[in-house]
Design a protein around this motif. Structure first.
Motif, PDB file in Angstrom:
ATOM      1  N   PHE A 390      16.259  29.808 -72.727  1.00 14.02           N
ATOM      2  CA  PHE A 390      16.443  31.471 -73.043  1.00 14.02           C
ATOM      3  C   PHE A 390      17.534  30.665 -74.673  1.00 14.02           C
ATOM      4  O   PHE A 390      17.323  32.132 -75.543  1.00 14.02           O
ATOM      5  N   GLU A 391      17.717  29.814 -74.281  1.00  8.29           N
ATOM      6  CA  GLU A 391      18.524  29.586 -76.213  1.00  8.29           C
ATOM      7  C   GLU A 391      17.823  29.464 -76.938  1.00  8.29           C
ATOM      8  O   GLU A 391      17.847  29.874 -78.101  1.00  8.29           O
ATOM      9  N   MET A 392      16.608  29.381 -76.563  1.00  8.93           N
ATOM     10  CA  MET A 392      15.413  28.864 -77.711  1.00  8.93           C
ATOM     11  C   MET A 392      14.982  30.136 -77.834  1.00  8.93           C
ATOM     12  O   MET A 392      14.688  30.613 -79.394  1.00  8.93           O
ATOM     13  N   TYR A 393      15.073  31.549 -77.578  1.00  6.28           N
ATOM     14  CA  TYR A 393      15.281  32.563 -77.918  1.00  6.28           C
ATOM     15  C   TYR A 393      16.059  33.702 -78.135  1.00  6.28           C
ATOM     16  O   TYR A 393      15.930  34.712 -78.451  1.00  6.28           O
ATOM     17  N   GLY A 394      17.026  32.892 -78.364  1.00 10.32           N
ATOM     18  CA  GLY A 394      18.300  33.374 -78.680  1.00 10.32           C
ATOM     19  C   GLY A 394      18.715  34.515 -78.239  1.00 10.32           C
ATOM     20  O   GLY A 394      19.033  34.931 -77.805  1.00 10.32           O
ATOM     21  N   LEU A 395      18.838  34.016 -76.051  1.00 12.11           N
ATOM     22  CA  LEU A 395      19.021  34.629 -75.118  1.00 12.11           C
ATOM     23  C   LEU A 395      20.423  33.355 -74.079  1.00 12.11           C
ATOM     24  O   LEU A 395      20.142  34.285 -73.310  1.00 12.11           O
ATOM     25  N   GLY A 396      21.050  32.581 -75.096  1.00 11.99           N
ATOM     26  CA  GLY A 396      22.161  31.866 -73.840  1.00 11.99           C
ATOM     27  C   GLY A 396      22.872  32.647 -73.573  1.00 11.99           C
ATOM     28  O   GLY A 396      23.321  32.245 -72.897  1.00 11.99           O
TER      29      GLY A 396
END
Length: 541
Positions: A390-396
Motif C-alpha cells: 500500500f505504501e508503495m502506491y501512496g495508500l499507506g
C-alpha cells in the motif's frame, strides 16, 4: 500488433547486439558460445564495456524490448497468471491463450535471455576471474544471471546453465536437469552474497556505479538484500519436492548475518530502461492487452484501492466506469469486442519492476508458517507485506482498514459481452471463485493461511506475471479461472491448465542431442501439459 513484425524484431540483430555476435550460423552456438570478439586486455583498458554488458543483462532479466516482452511475457505468463488478457484473436484465436502453443512466440523466452543475459554475464565473470578489482562485478553478474535464467527454467524446465559454452565429447551442449539446476542457482547466489558481505561497508566502486541500473546509493547493500530475497524465493519453490534443501537455503537467506532481505520500498529493484516501458506500448500504442478477469474478481471483491493504481476504468458503454477484465482462453471473434475493457494504468516511470520489498515479507510469512529459523511471525510478516505494498502506491493510510477486513471476498465474474451468453461467467458457488478473506486468522488451517499469503503476494507483485504464474503452479493460489476454449488437442488438460512451455524447436534443430536428452528428463512429453518438478499434484500443506 503485428506478430510477424515482432518475431522479425527478435531475430534481427540490433546495433547493440553486434558486440555479442559471432560468425556462427547455428542457433545453439550463438546462444551457448563465447560471443564477444574482444580480448580481456581491451576490456581491462576501459571497464565501460564490462559495465555495458551488465546493463544489457539487467535489461534482459525481463525483456525491455517490446516485441520480445509481448511474446515471452504478455502472451504467456502475464495471461496465465490472471493479471492480463488479450483482446485480439491472434491466429484466428488459436494461440497460447487457448493452449495452441506457438513456438514462434515462445522461443523468445529462450533466445532473448541467452543472447542478452547469459552471453554478457559469462564474459564479465571470466573477466573478473582475471581481475581481482572486478570481484563486485562478478557478484553482480551472478545475481543477474540467476535472476534471468531462473525465470527461463521456471517456464521450460531443464536449461543450459552450468555447461554454457561447453561442447561435450559427443559434440552437443548438455542441459542441466531440474534436479540439478537450483543447486547451480544457489551456488551462484552464495558466491555473490559472500562477496557482497565483504564489500558492503566499502565505498562502491566506479565500475559498479556505472553498471547498476537499479540503485544510485547503497548499491552493495541493496543487491545483497536482493540476492538473499531471490535465494528465499527459489528456496520456497522447492519446498514440496526437496524440503531439506529448501529449508537449508531458505534459512541461509533469512540469517541476518548474511545481510538481510529487501524490507523497505526504498530497496525495491526497478531497472531503468533504454526504451519505452513495454506494457505502455502493448497496452496503449498497440492496444493488445487489458486487465485480466481474476484481477477484477479478486481486487474488486476486496474493494482494493490499489486497483486504481493498476488499471483504468473501462470505457465500453456496457461496462463504462467499471474495472472490467478479460478472461483468458475464451472465444473471441474480433478485437473490437473487448478493446474498451480496462487498460493497464500508464507506467509513468520508465522502469521495469524486478522485485519489491512486499514480496520478501510474504516470503517470510510462508517461511514462518513452515517454522524456518529467523522467519519471524507469519501474521506480522503477512500484514507488513500488505502495508509495504500500500505504501508503495501512496495508500499507506488505507492499509489498516484493508488488513482488518474479515468479510470481503473475491466477487463473481460476469462477462456481458461474451460471444455465447454466460459462457465466460464465474458465478457464486463456483469452485473457481475463492472464498478467502483478507484478515489473518490464527485459527485457520495452514492451507488457508497459505492461500491468504499467496493471494496477497499475487496482488502485491503485479505486474510480474512470471513470478505470479510460477507461484500459482507451485501452490495452486490464488484460485484462477480455467480456459473456456482449449485447442491443445489433448496435450494440455483444461484442468489444471498449462504447466510449462516446451523446449524451443530451434534447440531440437541445432542442438538436437542436447534437447532430446533434456526432454527425456521431464517425466512426461515435451508439451505444455507436463508439470515441472516443483509443480506437484498434491499441494496440501
Amino acid at each position: 500488433m503485428n506478430i510477424k513484425h515482432n518475431i522479425n524484431t527478435i531475430l534481427s540483430i540490433s546495433a547493440s547486439l553486434l558486440l555479442l555476435s559471432t560468425s556462427c550460423t547455428k542457433n545453439f552456438k550463438e546462444y551457448n558460445t563465447n560471443p564477444i570478439g574482444l580480448t580481456n586486455e581491451q576490456i581491462n583498458a576501459d571497464f565501460t564495456l564490462a559495465s555495458a554488458f551488465l546493463q544489457q543483462a539487467q535489461r534482459g532479466i525481463i525483456p525491455e524490448d517490446v516485441g520480445s516482452y509481448q511474446l515471452a511475457e504478455n502472451l504467456t505468463s502475464d495471461s496465465y497468471s490472471g493479471y492480463m488478457g488479450a483482446e485480439a484473436p491472434f491466429r484466428s484465436n488459436s494461440n497460447n491463450l487457448t493452449y495452441d502453443l506457438v513456438d514462434g512466440w515462445n522461443s523468445s523466452i529462450w533466445s532473448y535471455r541467452y543472447t542478452n543475459v547469459m552471453n554478457p554475464t559469462y564474459k564479465v565473470i571470466n573477466l573478473a576471474a582475471e581481475n581481482p578489482n572486478f570481484k563486485d562485478l562478478d557478484a553482480f553478474a551472478r545475481i543477474v544471471r540467476v535472476s534471468a535464467m531462473s525465470r527461463v527454467s521456471e517456464k521450460i524446465g531443464p536449461i543450459i546453465y552450468s555447461q554454457y559454452n561447453v561442447m561435450n565429447e559427443q559434440n552437443y551442449i548438455a542441459y542441466d536437469k531440474q534436479t540439478d539446476i537450483y543447486n547451480y542457482f544457489f551456488e551462484d547466489l552464495e558466491s555473490a552474497i559472500n562477496t557482497l558481505k565483504g564489500l558492503v561497508s566499502s565505498d562502491v566502486s566506479s565500475q559498479m556505479l556505472k553498471s547498476d541500473l537499479a540503485y544510485t546509493e547503497n548499491n552493495y547493500e541493496n543487491w545483497l538484500r536482493y540476492a538473499n530475497t531471490l535465494r528465499l524465493r527459489l528456496a520456497l519453490r522447492l519446498v514440496y519436492v526437496d524440503a531439506g534443501l529448501a529449508k537449508t537455503q531458505g534459512e541461509a537467506a533469512l540469517d541476518p548475518a548474511n545481510g538481510g532481505l529487501l524490507s523497505e520500498n526504498s530497496q525495491n529493484c526497478f531497472i531503468n530502461l533504454s526504451v519505452s516501458h513495454p506494457l505502455n506500448v502493448i497496452g496503449y500504442e498497440w492496444s493488445d492487452t487489458r486487465m485480466g478477469a481474476p484481477m477484477e474478481s479478486i481486487m474488486g471483491g476486496y474493494n482494493d484501492p490499489r486497483i486504481s493504481k493498476y488499471f483504468e476504468p473501462a470505457t465500453d458503454p456496457v461496462v463504462a466506469g467499471q474495472y472490467k477484465g478479460i478472461r483468458s482462453g475464451i472465444e473471441i471473434d474480433s478485437k473490437a469486442r473487448y478493446d474498451s475493457y480496462s487498460k493497464l494504468d500508464f507506467f509513468n516511470e520508465n522502469k521495469l519492476q524486478i522485485m519489491v520489498a512486499a514480496e520478501s515479507w510474504f516470503l517470510k510469512a510462508e517461511a514462518a508458517l513452515r517454522g524456518w529459523a529467523n522467519a519471524g511471525d507469519a501474521k506480522t510478516n503477512y500484514e507488513t507485506g500488505i502495508q509495504k505494498s500500500f505504501e508503495m502506491y501512496g495508500l499507506g493510510a488505507s492499509a489498516s482498514a484493508y488488513i482488518n477486513d474479515g468479510t470481503s471476498k473475491p466477487k463473481p465474474y460476469i462477462d456481458p459481452k461474451s460471444v455465447t451468453t454466460g459462457q465466460n461467467d464465474i458465478t457464486t458457488g463456483s469452485s473457481y471463485l475463492s472464498t478467502i478473506t483478507i484478515k489473518w486468522d490464527d485459527g485457520a488451517t495452514n492451507d488457508k493461511k497459505l492461500e491468504r499469503i499467496i493471494t496477497q503476494k499475487w496482488i502485491a507483485i503485479f505486474p510480474d506475471g512470471e513470478e505470479a504464474w510460477a507461484e500459482y503452479r507451485r501452490t495452486g493460489y490464488p484460485i484462477l479461472f480455467p480456459v473456456v476454449v482449449n485447442y491443445s488437442a489433448g496435450a494440455i488438460p483444461t484442468i489444471p491448465g498449462v504447466r510449462r512451455i516446451p523446449i524451443p524447436l530451434s534447440e531440437y534443430n541445432t542442438n538436437t542431442a542436447g534437447a532430446e536428452e533434456a526432454a527425456g528428463t521431464l517425466g512426461g512429453p515435451d508439451t505444455g501439459g507436463t508439470r515441472l518438478r516443483w509443480d506437484v499434484e498434491d499441494k496440501s500443506f
